[in-house]
Design a protein around this motif. Sequence first.
Motif, short mmCIF file in Angstrom:
data_model
loop_
_atom_site.label_atom_id
_atom_site.label_comp_id
_atom_site.label_asym_id
_atom_site.label_seq_id
_atom_site.Cartn_x
_atom_site.Cartn_y
_atom_site.Cartn_z
N GLY A 27 -53.79 -0.48 -29.81
CA GLY A 27 -54.64 -0.95 -28.73
C GLY A 27 -54.02 -2.02 -27.87
N LEU A 28 -52.74 -2.26 -27.99
CA LEU A 28 -52.08 -3.30 -27.19
C LEU A 28 -52.17 -2.92 -25.71
CD1 LEU A 28 -50.56 -5.94 -27.83
CD2 LEU A 28 -48.43 -4.67 -27.59
N PRO A 29 -52.84 -3.73 -24.89
CA PRO A 29 -53.07 -3.33 -23.49
C PRO A 29 -51.80 -3.31 -22.65
CG PRO A 29 -53.81 -5.57 -23.87
CD PRO A 29 -53.45 -5.02 -25.22
N HIS A 30 -51.67 -2.28 -21.85
CA HIS A 30 -50.60 -2.17 -20.84
C HIS A 30 -49.19 -2.14 -21.45
CE1 HIS A 30 -53.90 -2.90 -18.18
NE2 HIS A 30 -54.07 -4.13 -18.62
N VAL A 31 -49.07 -1.82 -22.72
CA VAL A 31 -47.77 -1.73 -23.36
C VAL A 31 -47.64 -0.37 -24.04
CG1 VAL A 31 -46.24 -2.67 -25.15
CG2 VAL A 31 -47.62 -4.22 -23.75
N ARG A 32 -46.55 0.32 -23.78
CA ARG A 32 -46.28 1.58 -24.45
C ARG A 32 -45.58 1.29 -25.77
NH1 ARG A 32 -41.36 5.50 -22.92
NH2 ARG A 32 -41.83 7.29 -24.25
N VAL A 33 -46.15 1.76 -26.88
CA VAL A 33 -45.58 1.52 -28.20
C VAL A 33 -44.98 2.82 -28.71
CG1 VAL A 33 -46.02 0.76 -30.55
CG2 VAL A 33 -47.30 -0.26 -28.66
N VAL A 34 -43.69 2.77 -29.08
CA VAL A 34 -42.97 3.94 -29.56
C VAL A 34 -42.50 3.69 -30.99
CG1 VAL A 34 -40.95 5.43 -29.21
CG2 VAL A 34 -42.21 4.55 -27.24
N ALA A 35 -42.76 4.65 -31.87
CA ALA A 35 -42.37 4.52 -33.27
C ALA A 35 -40.96 5.07 -33.47
CB ALA A 35 -43.36 5.27 -34.17
N GLY A 36 -40.15 4.35 -34.27
CA GLY A 36 -38.83 4.83 -34.59
C GLY A 36 -37.82 3.71 -34.70
N ASP A 37 -36.60 4.08 -35.07
CA ASP A 37 -35.51 3.13 -35.28
C ASP A 37 -34.78 2.89 -33.96
OD1 ASP A 37 -33.37 1.63 -36.08
OD2 ASP A 37 -32.65 3.05 -37.59
N ALA A 38 -34.83 1.66 -33.46
CA ALA A 38 -34.21 1.33 -32.19
C ALA A 38 -32.69 1.38 -32.24
CB ALA A 38 -34.67 -0.04 -31.71
N CYS A 39 -32.12 1.50 -33.45
CA CYS A 39 -30.66 1.65 -33.57
C CYS A 39 -30.23 3.10 -33.33
CB CYS A 39 -30.19 1.20 -34.94
SG CYS A 39 -30.40 -0.57 -35.26
N ASP A 40 -31.18 3.99 -33.15
CA ASP A 40 -30.91 5.40 -32.93
C ASP A 40 -30.79 5.66 -31.42
OD1 ASP A 40 -30.88 8.14 -32.68
OD2 ASP A 40 -32.69 8.49 -33.85
N PRO A 41 -29.62 6.05 -30.94
CA PRO A 41 -29.45 6.27 -29.49
C PRO A 41 -30.44 7.29 -28.93
CG PRO A 41 -27.32 6.26 -30.60
CD PRO A 41 -28.36 6.25 -31.67
N ALA A 42 -30.74 8.32 -29.71
CA ALA A 42 -31.68 9.34 -29.22
C ALA A 42 -33.07 8.75 -28.99
CB ALA A 42 -31.75 10.50 -30.22
N LEU A 43 -33.49 7.85 -29.88
CA LEU A 43 -34.80 7.23 -29.71
C LEU A 43 -34.80 6.31 -28.49
CD1 LEU A 43 -37.68 6.77 -30.90
CD2 LEU A 43 -36.75 4.66 -31.84
N LEU A 44 -33.72 5.55 -28.33
CA LEU A 44 -33.64 4.67 -27.16
C LEU A 44 -33.75 5.48 -25.87
CD1 LEU A 44 -30.77 2.23 -28.23
CD2 LEU A 44 -33.19 1.67 -27.99
N GLU A 45 -33.05 6.61 -25.83
CA GLU A 45 -33.11 7.44 -24.63
C GLU A 45 -34.51 8.01 -24.44
OE1 GLU A 45 -30.49 10.94 -22.43
OE2 GLU A 45 -29.93 10.23 -24.43
N HIS A 46 -35.13 8.44 -25.53
CA HIS A 46 -36.50 8.96 -25.46
C HIS A 46 -37.47 7.89 -24.96
CE1 HIS A 46 -40.31 10.77 -26.61
NE2 HIS A 46 -40.58 9.72 -27.35
N ALA A 47 -37.21 6.63 -25.33
CA ALA A 47 -38.09 5.53 -24.94
C ALA A 47 -37.86 5.08 -23.50
CB ALA A 47 -37.90 4.35 -25.88
N GLY A 48 -36.86 5.65 -22.83
CA GLY A 48 -36.64 5.34 -21.42
C GLY A 48 -35.62 4.27 -21.13
N VAL A 49 -34.68 4.04 -22.05
CA VAL A 49 -33.72 2.96 -21.86
C VAL A 49 -32.86 3.14 -20.61
CG1 VAL A 49 -31.89 3.99 -23.27
CG2 VAL A 49 -32.04 1.49 -23.08
N LEU A 50 -32.63 4.39 -20.22
CA LEU A 50 -31.78 4.64 -19.05
C LEU A 50 -32.38 4.07 -17.76
CD1 LEU A 50 -30.64 8.28 -19.84
CD2 LEU A 50 -29.15 6.28 -19.63
N ALA A 51 -33.68 3.89 -17.74
CA ALA A 51 -34.34 3.37 -16.54
C ALA A 51 -34.66 1.88 -16.66
CB ALA A 51 -35.63 4.15 -16.27
N CYS A 52 -34.26 1.25 -17.77
CA CYS A 52 -34.65 -0.14 -18.02
C CYS A 52 -33.76 -1.14 -17.28
CB CYS A 52 -34.61 -0.44 -19.52
SG CYS A 52 -36.02 0.22 -20.41
#
Length: 218
Positions: free
Chosen positions: A41-66
């Motif tokens: 329920g955290l307002p205005h924040v997208r929460v993504v589950a997974g290991d941030a050390c995983d490049p695939a997860l980072l890409e899925h989470a939108g790191v390329l646009a950050c």
Amino acid sequence: MKVLIAGAGRLGTQIAHVLSAARNDVTLLEHDDDRVAELGGLPHVRVVAGDACDPALLEHAGVLACDLVIAATGRDEDNLVISLLAKRQFGVGRVAARVNDTENAWLFDQQWGVDVAVPAATPLISLIEEATGATDTVALLRLSKAGVEVIETAITGESRAAGHTLGEIVLPAGTVVATVVRDGRPTVPHPGVRLLPGDELLLVSHEATEQEIHAAFQ
């Protein structure tokens, strides 16, 4: 600004709250499923589950646009890996990392992709200011630490406040309008500002609930 924060502990969550309140696009990564469920329920924040050390997860989470990545986990080795991936593999413009163990501080440099290394003992205000390279979020953080809520509301064609000036709106006790955003630009909230559909208001209050504030405008 698009921000990705790795680590949804107390620090990461507080940073996410403040940056999202300052109208940044915030994604929060967390590997603990139970913690992710708590943050649903955290307002205005997208929460993504997974290991941030995983490049695939980072890409899925939108790191390329950050524009900014903040590695705020409780493990220095993870923060270094996240920083290196963000900078070297994904070309993120600004990378900040928390240093949990002072003996590891020498590692947190540009060779590991770290633009801003912040010791764990650094006050949260300073961490956010250094990480973002801006000061507009610091006032919001000071407010939140003082028990003041930062609340947004939008004016639509159906809002009863549409067409009225700010001076005509009766606000709940302890509430002030911080800014009116119109066409993407903040304006000074003087009493003569006439509210129009599409306007977005940022208010601060130490007494009123979010529902009470919305009720004053909707």
